[in-house]
Write a protein that holds these residues in place. Structure first.
Motif, short mmCIF file in Angstrom:
data_model
loop_
_atom_site.label_atom_id
_atom_site.label_comp_id
_atom_site.label_asym_id
_atom_site.label_seq_id
_atom_site.Cartn_x
_atom_site.Cartn_y
_atom_site.Cartn_z
N UNK A 271 41.50 13.59 -15.54
CA UNK A 271 42.35 14.18 -14.49
C UNK A 271 42.86 13.07 -13.57
N UNK A 272 44.12 13.16 -13.13
CA UNK A 272 44.66 12.14 -12.23
C UNK A 272 44.27 12.37 -10.77
N UNK A 273 43.34 13.29 -10.53
CA UNK A 273 42.91 13.60 -9.17
C UNK A 273 41.44 14.04 -9.21
N UNK A 274 40.83 14.14 -8.04
CA UNK A 274 39.44 14.62 -7.95
C UNK A 274 39.43 16.08 -7.50
N UNK A 275 38.38 16.80 -7.85
CA UNK A 275 38.23 18.18 -7.39
C UNK A 275 38.03 18.19 -5.88
N UNK A 276 38.55 19.25 -5.22
CA UNK A 276 38.28 19.42 -3.79
C UNK A 276 36.84 19.87 -3.62
N UNK A 277 36.34 19.77 -2.41
CA UNK A 277 34.96 20.21 -2.12
C UNK A 277 34.78 21.68 -2.46
N UNK A 278 35.81 22.50 -2.16
CA UNK A 278 35.72 23.95 -2.43
C UNK A 278 35.67 24.20 -3.94
N UNK A 279 36.46 23.46 -4.70
CA UNK A 279 36.43 23.62 -6.16
C UNK A 279 35.05 23.24 -6.72
N UNK A 280 34.48 22.16 -6.21
CA UNK A 280 33.15 21.74 -6.68
C UNK A 280 32.11 22.80 -6.37
N UNK A 281 32.17 23.36 -5.15
CA UNK A 281 31.20 24.39 -4.76
C UNK A 281 31.30 25.62 -5.66
N UNK A 282 32.53 26.06 -5.91
CA UNK A 282 32.74 27.26 -6.75
C UNK A 282 32.31 26.98 -8.19
N UNK A 283 32.59 25.78 -8.69
CA UNK A 283 32.16 25.43 -10.06
C UNK A 283 30.64 25.49 -10.20
N UNK A 284 29.92 25.07 -9.15
CA UNK A 284 28.46 25.14 -9.17
C UNK A 284 27.99 26.59 -9.22
N UNK A 285 28.63 27.46 -8.41
CA UNK A 285 28.27 28.88 -8.40
C UNK A 285 28.48 29.50 -9.77
N UNK A 286 29.60 29.15 -10.41
CA UNK A 286 29.89 29.68 -11.74
C UNK A 286 28.90 29.13 -12.77
N UNK A 287 28.58 27.84 -12.67
CA UNK A 287 27.63 27.23 -13.60
C UNK A 287 26.27 27.92 -13.55
N UNK A 288 25.81 28.20 -12.34
CA UNK A 288 24.52 28.88 -12.18
C UNK A 288 24.55 30.25 -12.84
N UNK A 289 25.66 30.98 -12.67
CA UNK A 289 25.79 32.31 -13.29
C UNK A 289 25.78 32.21 -14.81
N UNK A 290 26.57 31.28 -15.34
CA UNK A 290 26.73 31.17 -16.80
C UNK A 290 25.44 30.72 -17.49
N UNK A 291 24.55 30.07 -16.75
CA UNK A 291 23.29 29.61 -17.34
C UNK A 291 22.28 30.75 -17.50
N UNK A 292 22.60 31.91 -16.88
CA UNK A 292 21.66 33.04 -16.91
C UNK A 292 21.81 33.84 -18.21
N UNK A 293 20.80 34.66 -18.49
CA UNK A 293 20.84 35.53 -19.68
C UNK A 293 21.37 36.91 -19.36
N UNK A 294 21.92 37.07 -18.16
CA UNK A 294 22.60 38.31 -17.78
C UNK A 294 24.08 37.98 -17.53
N UNK A 295 25.00 38.93 -17.78
CA UNK A 295 26.43 38.59 -17.71
C UNK A 295 26.89 38.27 -16.28
N UNK A 296 27.61 37.17 -16.16
CA UNK A 296 28.25 36.85 -14.89
C UNK A 296 29.34 37.88 -14.62
#
Length: 701
Positions: A271-296
């Motif tokens: 990517x020619x740019x870095x993620x914003x702080x808000x994008x990084x935070x939301x990506x972490x929230x989604x990652x935690x959900x997707x790692x679970x054995x229940x549907x996000x």
């Protein structure tokens, strides 16, 4: 079957056929109104009321009033004009009034003998001879069929095969039972706010037969305590059903999707740019959900240009990185194509093929794409509503990403999810869901309509984004706007000219856009003008959009098809014709097509005159606010929840009594009651059944 007292004290269990005059055929008619039991009937509340409790002097009439009039017949004549009609003149001590009948018999005419005293009920309208009553209900004074009443007369929602008279007759029978206490209180009084500790039976009795002197304005506004008591219980039932849905989801198995760190690093490094702080935070929230054995089940909100698509790509990477399939669904072919281009740009260098499925694909190409999807060769599939058609079979669908969710009915989301649950070799696993919207949902609506979803908000724009200067200009200054367009294009910039029409017809919108494009091409000599609208074939749309992106088009004339998904950083000016015809959320979306580069951008609202008070308020709000959430709150205040959630979505909510906008202040009470230990599991289930058992469940996806 006749109704006997004491037959049952539980109206929910008492079928509607129990009532006198209801047979098997009529049961089917009432089912169209979701009326199956006596409880359903009692919760079928009036739309409005007529005041037949008092006789109004003829001199006191004004147009639009529903009134009871009493007077003496002075004349009755058949008049032959454009339509044959019976004209009856009646008079009281205050004046004279005309009754007009277009459909009548000789027997009806003979009733109106001069000197006979009659009462009639109807709506006063302006006619050729002053105020008239058209086809009023009439009775000879002293007869049995009284036009006047002791209570306000309810007017009910109906369907073909049932009249107001018959519906009122059914309610009279049900209200007799109600007076005997045959409705169950499901909410302990101490859980209710003091102002709404109104017994449920009393509230229903009041709303079906308000006493004479009741303030009609208060009932029309839906703010009477009896109405608010029922609205609170209905909102609570919906909220409890969503909590139940969330609880049930936690028991469903879904495939855990761990992070592939090396793949993610490779993706981000390109990517020619870095993620914003808000994008990084939301990506972490989604990652935690997707790692679970229940549907996000996550709702991703972000203002126009906040970078939701990139977050969606990182989520998709977790699925395809595990060798499974991800589906991305968009509401229009233009947006689906925009997503396909972005995902191809990001993912193909990593070795992943992106398939496409839209309604306009040629048969041979469609078969080819379907084969890739069913075999699992294509790990990422981008498409429109074509994705949930029966012939589409996924090999192993683990994640569904839905963009602009308010454009889809919830049932469609459910169908796409079910395609995942039936796929794979590990049993009935259900895919994770990420639901995106650039139309921020006001907090009050989110609390009610999306209580089953976790919510992530990207509340930060990428660095370098320029604020958009918004101005409102009257259409009579159109020449000045033309000069502005010419100036911007002369400086090497590009511009949009958006045409809006009230009509839903795509052909009429296309015609308006075509004529506007011709006019602008003629007036802006030497400028390269192109046109895009909903009736163009997808390949034609793509050609025009590609030319605009490449800088080969100076001015793009478009209908609102460009509302989402178009990203041209060099476009710095947008003209929106007749913006007063659109909602604030849609105007904000359109405005977001400019300001996507590093140059100052402008949006001109070219409004027609005269401008209504509501239209003026909308344009002022757009000039005042640039934050999507502030605009969404204002849109909710001005237009109600339909524009925020979309008509298809609100159409499935099916509130009988509650109104999300009007009753927003009840939602904190709803949450408090739902969290109370005093509300037993049995009460919760009975509340849900009372309000939702015969209604579409609006959030089953």
């Amino acid at each position: 079957m006749s109704l006997e007292r004491g037959i049952s004290n539980n109206l929910a269990e008492l079928p509607i056929i129990t009532l006198k005059g209801v047979g098997d055929k009529f049961v089917q008619v009432l089912a169209k109104l979701h009326i199956h039991s006596l409880q359903d009937l009692l919760f079928h509340l009036p739309l409005r009321y007529q005041d037949r409790t008092r006789v109004v002097p003829i001199a006191g009439l004004t147009a639009g009033m529903d009134v009871v009039i009493e007077g003496e017949v002075s004349a009755a004549d058949i008049v032959f004009g454009r339509r044959r009609s019976l004209i009856v003149r009646i008079q009281d001590n205050s004046g004279t009034l005309t009754l007009r009948f277009f459909h009548f018999s000789a027997a009806q005419k003979s009733r109106f003998t001069p000197g006979v005293r009659i009462r009639c009920f109807g709506e006063a309208r302006r006619g050729a001879n002053g105020l008239e009553l058209y086809h009023p209900e009439t009775e000879v004074v002293g007869s049995e069929n009284a036009v006047t009443a002791d209570t306000l007369t309810p007017v009910y929602p109906l369907t073909e095969g049932v009249s107001q008279t018959r519906m009122r007759g059914l309610l009279e029978q049900a209200l007799t039972l109600l007076k005997g206490g045959a409705v169950t209180e499901l909410l302990p009084a101490e859980l209710l706010p003091k102002a709404l500790r109104y017994p449920l039976g009393d509230a229903l009795l009041y709303l079906h037969s308000p006493p004479a002197g009741t303030q009609l304005d208060q009932l029309a506004a839906g703010i009477h305590p009896a109405q608010q008591r029922l609205a609170l219980e209905e909102l609570l039932a919906h909220h409890l059903s969503l909590l139940e849905l969330r609880s049930n989801s936690a028991r469903i198995a879904a495939p855990p999707l761990p992070v592939n760190r090396s793949l993610e690093r490779d993706f981000l490094s390109r990517l020619p740019f870095s993620l914003t702080g808000a994008q990084q935070r939301v990506c972490e929230e989604i990652s935690e959900d997707l790692a679970q054995q229940t549907p996000m089940m996550r709702l991703l909100q972000g203002d126009v240009g906040a970078g939701k698509t990139l977050v969606a790509a990182l989520a998709a990477l977790k699925g395809i990185g595990a060798g499974a399939q991800v589906a991305v669904m968009a509401p229009t072919e233009i947006l689906a194509e925009q997503h396909r281009i972005n995902f191809c740009h990001w993912l193909e260098p990593l070795g992943f093929e992106v398939a496409q499925l839209t309604g306009s694909l040629k048969a041979a190409e469609r078969r080819k794409q379907l084969a890739k999807i069913s075999s699992g060769e294509a790990l990422l599939v981008v498409g429109t509503h074509a994705l949930f058609q029966d012939e589409v079979v996924f090999h192993n669908l683990v994640l569904v990403i839905i963009d602009e969710q308010h454009r889809f009915g919830v049932r469609q989301r459910l169908e796409l999810r079910e395609k995942g649950s039936a796929s794979g070799t590990t049993g009935r696993l259900q895919p994770h869901q990420l639901i995106m919207t650039a139309t921020p949902i006001p907090r009050t609506l989110a609390m009610s309509a999306f209580a089953d979803l976790d919510c992530s908000i990207i509340d930060e724009l990428p660095p370098g984004r320029q604020p958009i200067n918004t101005v409102a200009i009257s259409d009579d200054r159109r020449d000045q706007v033309m000069e502005r367009v010419q100036s911007a294009i002369g400086q090497g910039r590009q511009a949009y000219w958006v045409c809006t029409l009230i009509e839903e017809s795509e052909s009429l919108q296309a015609q308006a856009a075509e004529s506007t494009a011709e006019e602008l091409a003629e007036m802006l000599e030497g400028m390269r003008v192109a046109l895009v609208h909903g009736r163009l074939k997808p390949e034609q749309k793509e050609q025009v959009m590609s030319a605009f992106k490449a800088g080969d088009v100076d001015l793009l004339v478009a209908t609102t098809v460009i509302e989402v998904g178009v990203d041209v950083p060099n476009a710095s000016l947008m003209i929106i014709e007749n913006p007063e015809r659109l909602g604030l959320a849609q105007l904000h979306q359109l405005r977001g097509r400019v300001g996507r580069g590093s140059i100052a951008s402008h949006c001109v609202l070219l409004y027609g005159t005269p401008l209504s008070q509501n239209g003026r308020a909308r344009l002022q709000a757009l000039r005042q606010y640039s934050d999507g959430f502030a605009i969404a709150e204002e849109d909710l205040r001005l237009r109600g929840p339909g524009e925020i959630l979309g008509t298809r979505q609100t159409g499935e909510i099916q509130h009988r009594i509650a109104d999300l906008q009007r009753d927003a202040e009840l939602l904190p009470y709803v949450q408090k009651i739902a969290a109370s230990a005093k509300l037993s599991a049995g009460m919760r289930q009975r509340l849900i059944r009372r309000w939702l058992q015969n209604k579409p469940r609006f959030a089953e996806a």
